[in-house]
Design a protein around this motif. Sequence first.
Motif, PDB file in Angstrom:
ATOM      1  N   MET A   1       0.839  -1.183   0.000  1.00 54.12           N
ATOM      2  CA  MET A   1       0.000   0.000   0.000  1.00 54.12           C
ATOM      3  C   MET A   1       0.882   1.243   0.000  1.00 54.12           C
ATOM      4  SD  MET A   1      -2.820   1.219   2.825  1.00 54.12           S
ATOM      5  CE  MET A   1      -3.898  -0.179   2.454  1.00 54.12           C
ATOM      6  N   VAL A   2       0.533   2.196  -0.857  1.00 54.50           N
ATOM      7  CA  VAL A   2       1.289   3.441  -0.951  1.00 54.50           C
ATOM      8  C   VAL A   2       0.414   4.585  -0.448  1.00 54.50           C
ATOM      9  CG1 VAL A   2       2.542   5.022  -2.458  1.00 54.50           C
ATOM     10  CG2 VAL A   2       2.556   2.561  -2.942  1.00 54.50           C
ATOM     11  N   LEU A   3       0.925   5.347   0.498  1.00 59.79           N
ATOM     12  CA  LEU A   3       0.191   6.470   1.064  1.00 59.79           C
ATOM     13  C   LEU A   3       0.869   7.778   0.685  1.00 59.79           C
ATOM     14  CD1 LEU A   3      -0.627   5.244   4.693  1.00 59.79           C
ATOM     15  CD2 LEU A   3      -2.035   5.056   2.634  1.00 59.79           C
ATOM     16  N   GLY A   4       0.057   8.731   0.235  1.00 56.72           N
ATOM     17  CA  GLY A   4       0.552  10.072  -0.039  1.00 56.72           C
ATOM     18  C   GLY A   4       0.482  10.913   1.219  1.00 56.72           C
ATOM     19  N   GLU A   5       0.161  12.182   1.049  1.00 55.71           N
ATOM     20  CA  GLU A   5       0.073  13.090   2.191  1.00 55.71           C
ATOM     21  C   GLU A   5      -1.319  12.968   2.809  1.00 55.71           C
ATOM     22  OE1 GLU A   5       1.830  17.469   3.046  1.00 55.71           O
ATOM     23  OE2 GLU A   5       0.427  17.334   1.382  1.00 55.71           O
ATOM     24  N   ILE A   6      -1.402  12.283   3.945  1.00 55.96           N
ATOM     25  CA  ILE A   6      -2.674  12.021   4.613  1.00 55.96           C
ATOM     26  C   ILE A   6      -2.576  12.485   6.057  1.00 55.96           C
ATOM     27  CG2 ILE A   6      -4.338  10.235   5.276  1.00 55.96           C
ATOM     28  CD1 ILE A   6      -3.339   8.543   2.993  1.00 55.96           C
ATOM     29  N   GLU A   7      -3.649  13.067   6.567  1.00 54.08           N
ATOM     30  CA  GLU A   7      -3.662  13.526   7.956  1.00 54.08           C
ATOM     31  C   GLU A   7      -3.444  12.354   8.908  1.00 54.08           C
ATOM     32  OE1 GLU A   7      -7.256  15.651   8.660  1.00 54.08           O
ATOM     33  OE2 GLU A   7      -6.737  17.299   7.303  1.00 54.08           O
ATOM     34  N   ALA A   8      -2.901  12.664  10.073  1.00 51.26           N
ATOM     35  CA  ALA A   8      -2.467  11.625  11.013  1.00 51.26           C
ATOM     36  C   ALA A   8      -3.599  10.701  11.442  1.00 51.26           C
ATOM     37  CB  ALA A   8      -1.824  12.278  12.236  1.00 51.26           C
ATOM     38  N   TYR A  28       4.596   8.489   2.274  1.00 46.72           N
ATOM     39  CA  TYR A  28       5.258   9.719   1.829  1.00 46.72           C
ATOM     40  C   TYR A  28       6.089  10.321   2.960  1.00 46.72           C
ATOM     41  CZ  TYR A  28       5.664  14.664   0.444  1.00 46.72           C
ATOM     42  OH  TYR A  28       6.130  15.928   0.155  1.00 46.72           O
ATOM     43  N   GLN A  29       7.276  10.778   2.625  1.00 44.44           N
ATOM     44  CA  GLN A  29       8.267  11.387   3.511  1.00 44.44           C
ATOM     45  C   GLN A  29       9.048  10.350   4.310  1.00 44.44           C
ATOM     46  OE1 GLN A  29       9.121  14.136   2.676  1.00 44.44           O
ATOM     47  NE2 GLN A  29       7.888  15.878   3.312  1.00 44.44           N
ATOM     48  N   ARG A  30       8.404   9.291   4.760  1.00 48.11           N
ATOM     49  CA  ARG A  30       9.136   8.265   5.505  1.00 48.11           C
ATOM     50  C   ARG A  30       9.851   7.298   4.561  1.00 48.11           C
ATOM     51  NH1 ARG A  30       5.709   3.879   8.641  1.00 48.11           N
ATOM     52  NH2 ARG A  30       5.604   3.097   6.492  1.00 48.11           N
ATOM     53  N   THR A  34       9.383  13.461  -2.543  1.00 49.54           N
ATOM     54  CA  THR A  34       9.442  14.320  -3.721  1.00 49.54           C
ATOM     55  C   THR A  34       9.812  15.723  -3.265  1.00 49.54           C
ATOM     56  OG1 THR A  34       7.090  14.913  -3.596  1.00 49.54           O
ATOM     57  CG2 THR A  34       7.675  13.034  -5.005  1.00 49.54           C
ATOM     58  N   SER A  35      10.453  16.463  -4.143  1.00 50.57           N
ATOM     59  CA  SER A  35      10.732  17.874  -3.880  1.00 50.57           C
ATOM     60  C   SER A  35      10.582  18.640  -5.187  1.00 50.57           C
ATOM     61  CB  SER A  35      12.139  18.068  -3.304  1.00 50.57           C
ATOM     62  OG  SER A  35      13.124  17.587  -4.203  1.00 50.57           O
ATOM     63  N   ILE A  36      10.071  19.853  -5.082  1.00 51.11           N
ATOM     64  CA  ILE A  36       9.792  20.682  -6.254  1.00 51.11           C
ATOM     65  C   ILE A  36      10.995  21.561  -6.587  1.00 51.11           C
ATOM     66  CG2 ILE A  36       8.459  22.662  -7.051  1.00 51.11           C
ATOM     67  CD1 ILE A  36       6.728  20.401  -7.304  1.00 51.11           C
ATOM     68  N   ASN A  37      11.395  21.539  -7.851  1.00 42.36           N
ATOM     69  CA  ASN A  37      12.419  22.468  -8.332  1.00 42.36           C
ATOM     70  C   ASN A  37      11.794  23.705  -8.960  1.00 42.36           C
ATOM     71  OD1 ASN A  37      14.567  20.646  -7.682  1.00 42.36           O
ATOM     72  ND2 ASN A  37      14.081  19.496  -9.539  1.00 42.36           N
ATOM     73  N   ASN A  38      10.682  23.489  -9.677  1.00 46.25           N
ATOM     74  CA  ASN A  38      10.042  24.606 -10.370  1.00 46.25           C
ATOM     75  C   ASN A  38       8.574  24.278 -10.607  1.00 46.25           C
ATOM     76  OD1 ASN A  38      10.121  27.170 -11.799  1.00 46.25           O
ATOM     77  ND2 ASN A  38       9.824  25.975 -13.664  1.00 46.25           N
ATOM     78  N   ASP A  39       7.745  25.312 -10.514  1.00 44.21           N
ATOM     79  CA  ASP A  39       6.309  25.166 -10.758  1.00 44.21           C
ATOM     80  C   ASP A  39       5.868  26.357 -11.592  1.00 44.21           C
ATOM     81  OD1 ASP A  39       3.632  24.550 -10.705  1.00 44.21           O
ATOM     82  OD2 ASP A  39       3.319  25.121  -8.620  1.00 44.21           O
ATOM     83  N   ILE A  69       3.203  15.240  -5.175  1.00 47.67           N
ATOM     84  CA  ILE A  69       2.889  14.114  -4.292  1.00 47.67           C
ATOM     85  C   ILE A  69       2.060  13.075  -5.035  1.00 47.67           C
ATOM     86  CG2 ILE A  69       1.769  13.431  -2.141  1.00 47.67           C
ATOM     87  CD1 ILE A  69       2.386  16.223  -1.063  1.00 47.67           C
ATOM     88  N   ASN A  70       1.127  13.538  -5.875  1.00 47.84           N
ATOM     89  CA  ASN A  70       0.337  12.593  -6.672  1.00 47.84           C
ATOM     90  C   ASN A  70       1.238  11.775  -7.594  1.00 47.84           C
ATOM     91  OD1 ASN A  70      -2.032  13.550  -5.530  1.00 47.84           O
ATOM     92  ND2 ASN A  70      -2.417  15.023  -7.161  1.00 47.84           N
TER      93      ASN A  70
END
Length: 239
Positions: A1-8, A28-30, A34-39, A69-70
């Motif tokens: 199972m893959v989890l994105g940014e979800i509240e605790a 995600y994060q653990r 992902t990190s954004i360079n440009n938007d 994140i998606n």
Amino acid sequence: MVLGEIEASPRTIIEAVAMAKQVPVFRYQRDWQTSINNDSIDGINLNYQFGNYALPNLEVNLIGEHQAINIGTALTAFILYAQKKKLSLDEETIRQALKNISWQGRMQVLSRKPIIILDGAHNVHGVKALMQTLEKLFPNRNVKFMLSILRDKDYPAMLSLICSRAEQVYVAQNQSERAATVDEQVSVIANYEIPCKTAPSVAEAYALAVQECNPDDVLIVCGSLYTVGEVLSTQKDNA
């Protein structure tokens, strides 16, 4: 199972059920990042990391930092699937696929002078993400909104967020039987003293909004996927 940014709170429940069923969880994060360079209006550039998989400077044909994140969620799921099926992963194929993504109605750019964007934001969470993206991309631009929202959504809260950024609002009632009426939406907008015009249909409201745009304006069509779909239909009819 893959989890994105979800509240605790919901994440704790999901992970407890997964543990009980002996399903591994990749969060995600653990476990992946992902990190954004440009938007920009042309898309996002991001870095992705999952274990030994490092994909820097991925160019993605989607607008908005939340899309990173998606993309990371989808990439992680794809990598896990490929590992399970013993499939080889070709980095160039992944890069080209992300660069050529086409997602109608999700920060879809129809015009650049004026800038016209369709976004299917249809709940409070989606509108918050939309407002954050607009603030980053167009901090000093006039923004107009053409919208029609469903009655069974929290449309007062959605309109409150939209009116905090709007210079002008155009309101219609889309063809869904669940749509809020023009009067219901206008009665909320009236609380914010934002100039508001109405039309009998989404197509007519959109045509009016486009007609009244200056070349440097930004016009956002949002509120419901039904609304976005009706605008896309007018584009096909006029093609």
